[in-house]
Design a protein around this motif. Structure first.
Motif, PDB file in Angstrom:
ATOM      1  N   HIS A  31     -16.870  14.607 -22.859  1.00 23.82           N
ATOM      2  CA  HIS A  31     -17.480  15.308 -22.394  1.00 23.82           C
ATOM      3  C   HIS A  31     -18.235  16.475 -23.631  1.00 23.82           C
ATOM      4  CE1 HIS A  31     -14.577  17.927 -18.835  1.00 23.82           C
ATOM      5  NE2 HIS A  31     -14.996  16.570 -18.853  1.00 23.82           N
ATOM      6  N   CYS A  32     -18.986  14.996 -23.501  1.00 21.60           N
ATOM      7  CA  CYS A  32     -19.695  15.118 -25.064  1.00 21.60           C
ATOM      8  C   CYS A  32     -21.217  14.159 -24.733  1.00 21.60           C
ATOM      9  CB  CYS A  32     -19.186  14.572 -25.887  1.00 21.60           C
ATOM     10  SG  CYS A  32     -18.851  12.639 -25.825  1.00 21.60           S
ATOM     11  N   CYS A  33     -21.963  14.460 -24.984  1.00 16.97           N
ATOM     12  CA  CYS A  33     -23.593  14.079 -25.047  1.00 16.97           C
ATOM     13  C   CYS A  33     -23.836  13.516 -26.800  1.00 16.97           C
ATOM     14  CB  CYS A  33     -23.487  15.070 -25.094  1.00 16.97           C
ATOM     15  SG  CYS A  33     -26.131  13.983 -24.367  1.00 16.97           S
ATOM     16  N   GLY A  34     -24.790  12.331 -27.157  1.00 12.98           N
ATOM     17  CA  GLY A  34     -24.494  11.597 -27.812  1.00 12.98           C
ATOM     18  C   GLY A  34     -23.353  11.227 -29.158  1.00 12.98           C
ATOM     19  N   ASN A  35     -24.282  11.409 -30.497  1.00 12.83           N
ATOM     20  CA  ASN A  35     -23.607  11.050 -31.721  1.00 12.83           C
ATOM     21  C   ASN A  35     -23.101  12.953 -31.847  1.00 12.83           C
ATOM     22  OD1 ASN A  35     -22.425  10.546 -34.378  1.00 12.83           O
ATOM     23  ND2 ASN A  35     -23.961   9.739 -35.226  1.00 12.83           N
ATOM     24  N   GLU A  85     -29.469  27.674 -20.281  1.00  8.59           N
ATOM     25  CA  GLU A  85     -29.634  26.574 -19.560  1.00  8.59           C
ATOM     26  C   GLU A  85     -27.950  25.811 -20.729  1.00  8.59           C
ATOM     27  OE1 GLU A  85     -29.286  25.963 -16.993  1.00  8.59           O
ATOM     28  OE2 GLU A  85     -30.512  27.445 -15.708  1.00  8.59           O
ATOM     29  N   ALA A  86     -26.826  26.241 -21.348  1.00  3.56           N
ATOM     30  CA  ALA A  86     -26.217  25.784 -21.674  1.00  3.56           C
ATOM     31  C   ALA A  86     -25.211  24.809 -21.145  1.00  3.56           C
ATOM     32  CB  ALA A  86     -25.211  26.725 -22.612  1.00  3.56           C
ATOM     33  N   LEU A  87     -25.463  25.559 -19.962  1.00  3.62           N
ATOM     34  CA  LEU A  87     -24.031  24.561 -19.048  1.00  3.62           C
ATOM     35  C   LEU A  87     -24.720  23.515 -18.710  1.00  3.62           C
ATOM     36  CD1 LEU A  87     -22.145  27.639 -17.196  1.00  3.62           C
ATOM     37  CD2 LEU A  87     -21.745  25.796 -18.749  1.00  3.62           C
ATOM     38  N   ASN A  88     -26.087  23.265 -18.523  1.00  3.42           N
ATOM     39  CA  ASN A  88     -26.746  22.145 -17.784  1.00  3.42           C
ATOM     40  C   ASN A  88     -25.972  20.644 -18.204  1.00  3.42           C
ATOM     41  OD1 ASN A  88     -28.963  20.687 -16.010  1.00  3.42           O
ATOM     42  ND2 ASN A  88     -29.833  19.924 -18.202  1.00  3.42           N
ATOM     43  N   LEU A  89     -26.168  21.099 -20.193  1.00  4.17           N
ATOM     44  CA  LEU A  89     -25.686  19.139 -20.951  1.00  4.17           C
ATOM     45  C   LEU A  89     -23.972  19.684 -21.469  1.00  4.17           C
ATOM     46  CD1 LEU A  89     -28.754  17.866 -21.850  1.00  4.17           C
ATOM     47  CD2 LEU A  89     -27.927  17.044 -20.034  1.00  4.17           C
ATOM     48  N   PRO A 113     -28.003  21.753  -9.763  1.00  6.54           N
ATOM     49  CA  PRO A 113     -27.976  20.336 -10.215  1.00  6.54           C
ATOM     50  C   PRO A 113     -29.100  19.133 -11.872  1.00  6.54           C
ATOM     51  CG  PRO A 113     -29.268  20.683  -8.034  1.00  6.54           C
ATOM     52  CD  PRO A 113     -28.632  22.184  -8.881  1.00  6.54           C
ATOM     53  N   CYS A 114     -28.043  18.827 -12.093  1.00  2.67           N
ATOM     54  CA  CYS A 114     -27.994  18.362 -13.528  1.00  2.67           C
ATOM     55  C   CYS A 114     -29.541  17.905 -13.839  1.00  2.67           C
ATOM     56  CB  CYS A 114     -27.565  17.411 -14.291  1.00  2.67           C
ATOM     57  SG  CYS A 114     -27.935  17.283 -15.742  1.00  2.67           S
ATOM     58  N   ILE A 115     -30.003  19.066 -15.122  1.00  8.23           N
ATOM     59  CA  ILE A 115     -31.137  18.317 -15.236  1.00  8.23           C
ATOM     60  C   ILE A 115     -31.766  17.521 -16.852  1.00  8.23           C
ATOM     61  CG2 ILE A 115     -33.603  19.194 -16.706  1.00  8.23           C
ATOM     62  CD1 ILE A 115     -33.081  21.978 -14.640  1.00  8.23           C
TER      63      ILE A 115
END
Length: 362
Positions: A164-168, A241-245, A221-223
């Motif tokens: 549940h992470c994104c990027g470095n 929109e903290a829940l988007n990503l 829906p995910c943006i």
């Protein structure tokens, strides 16, 4: 003056030897546990080796594996010694070996303590390795046709979905690299060509992220395209929109995961060290109490046991003199040697044997 002197009866010495025999066999199991923990940590690190820089972070699991194997061998020997020490006569076979055994075991327990501390000190090097490795992995995310990097995209996507992470450091890391291969860009579109030309390095950069960065808990829906452009989407506010990503970076997520593992292993190794130290203390008491029985010549008499026969400073000074006198043969060096030598052991054993024979004849 002896350090931590205790008095033992024959019954107490026998019980101590029996208990130490059991504890040594339990220590063999703890050695297997240390080996298993080191192997587990090594597998966990290798499992995500593509996401780590080539740095020497394998020394901790290698240390645990080596310590575990040595623990099995040392405690197996210790169990045999303690089992034979129930019979004082059999102790004579191990008398000359016990002191080197205790010294080696002491240094071994020190290595166990070092292994526990290394589990807690590994965090900094692991963080640096993850930082460099994830940066390179994201950079080559698009190279699905390049040998050696074909499965890197899948690895990064699985990582982001699993942790549940994104990027470095965060999702904005994807804005700074081209993560879409040129083979999937339509060069006939003016927008694509202009975006490539607008970049100094000719990269196709955009405010978008891979699908694996999408938060499954998002109510909409995910943006993942034009993430920072509020006007590109209906009823959308980028800042709220903290829940988007997924907001957390993968370096932080992986570091937290490995830190939890290493802290658990470190605590287990630390408890193992305390257990090994208690067993070593018991073996030392058994050795000194049995040696004192041999000096007295009466196997049924009480005897003193201690950790050190003299104070710490006197013991260190005596051992230093013995080391200096190794290989020398003179009167000054003879005075530095301990009075309880192999010749004394043989004489006492002969005297006790003759006494036992006389008793049996009577």
């Amino acid at each position: 003056m002896a350090v931590l002197r205790l008095k033992f009866t024959k019954n107490e010495r026998d019980k101590l030897a029996q208990v130490l025999w059991i504890l040594n066999w339990i220590s063999v199991l703890t050695g297997i546990l240390l080996f298993s923990l080191g192997l587990f940590l090594k597998v966990e690190i290798n499992k995500r080796g593509e996401l780590m820089a080539e740095r020497d972070i394998q020394y901790v699991p290698n240390m645990l594996i080596a310590v575990g194997l040595i623990a099995c061998a040392i405690n197996f020997l210790g169990g045999k010694i303690c089992y034979d020490c129930v019979d004082t006569n059999k102790f004579l076979r191990w008398k000359l070996i016990m002191l080197p055994y205790i010294i080696c075991t002491f240094f071994f327990t020190f290595c166990v303590l070092v292994g526990a501390l290394m589990c807690y000190s590994m965090r900094g090097e692991l963080e640096e390795s993850l930082n460099l490795g994830l940066t390179e992995a994201i950079r080559f995310y698009k190279d699905t046709d390049t040998p050696g990097r074909c499965f890197l995209k899948r690895t990064v996507d699985m990582l982001q979905m699993e942790f549940h992470c994104c990027g470095n450091n965060g999702y904005k890391d994807w804005f700074q690299i081209q993560w879409i291969s040129n083979r999937y860009l339509d060069m006939s579109q003016k927008e694509v060509v202009d975006r490539l030309r607008s970049n100094v390095e000719g990269k196709y950069l955009m405010s978008g992220v891979p699908f694996s960065c999408c938060n499954l808990n998002s109510p909409r829906p995910c943006i993942q395209q034009h993430v920072t452009n509020n006007s590109a989407h209906f009823n959308y506010e980028h800042q709220t929109e903290a829940l988007n990503l997924w907001m957390r970076g993968c370096r932080e997520a992986l570091l937290e995961y490995y830190t939890h593992i290493m802290q658990s292993i470190g605590l287990t190794v630390l408890l193992t060290w305390l257990f090994e130290l208690s067993v070593l203390t018991g073996v030392r008491y058994l050795q000194t109490s049995l040696e004192n029985v041999l000096r007295q010549g009466d196997l049924n008499s009480e005897s003193d046991g201690w950790l050190l026969e003299n104070s710490f400073m006197e013991t260190a000074r005596t051992n230093l003199n013995i080391i200096k006198c190794l290989g020398k043969d003179n009167d000054s060096c003879a005075s530095a040697m301990p009075p309880w030598s192999y010749e004394n052991t043989s004489a006492v054993f002969a005297r006790m044997t003759s006494q036992n024979l006389a008793i049996n004849l009577l």
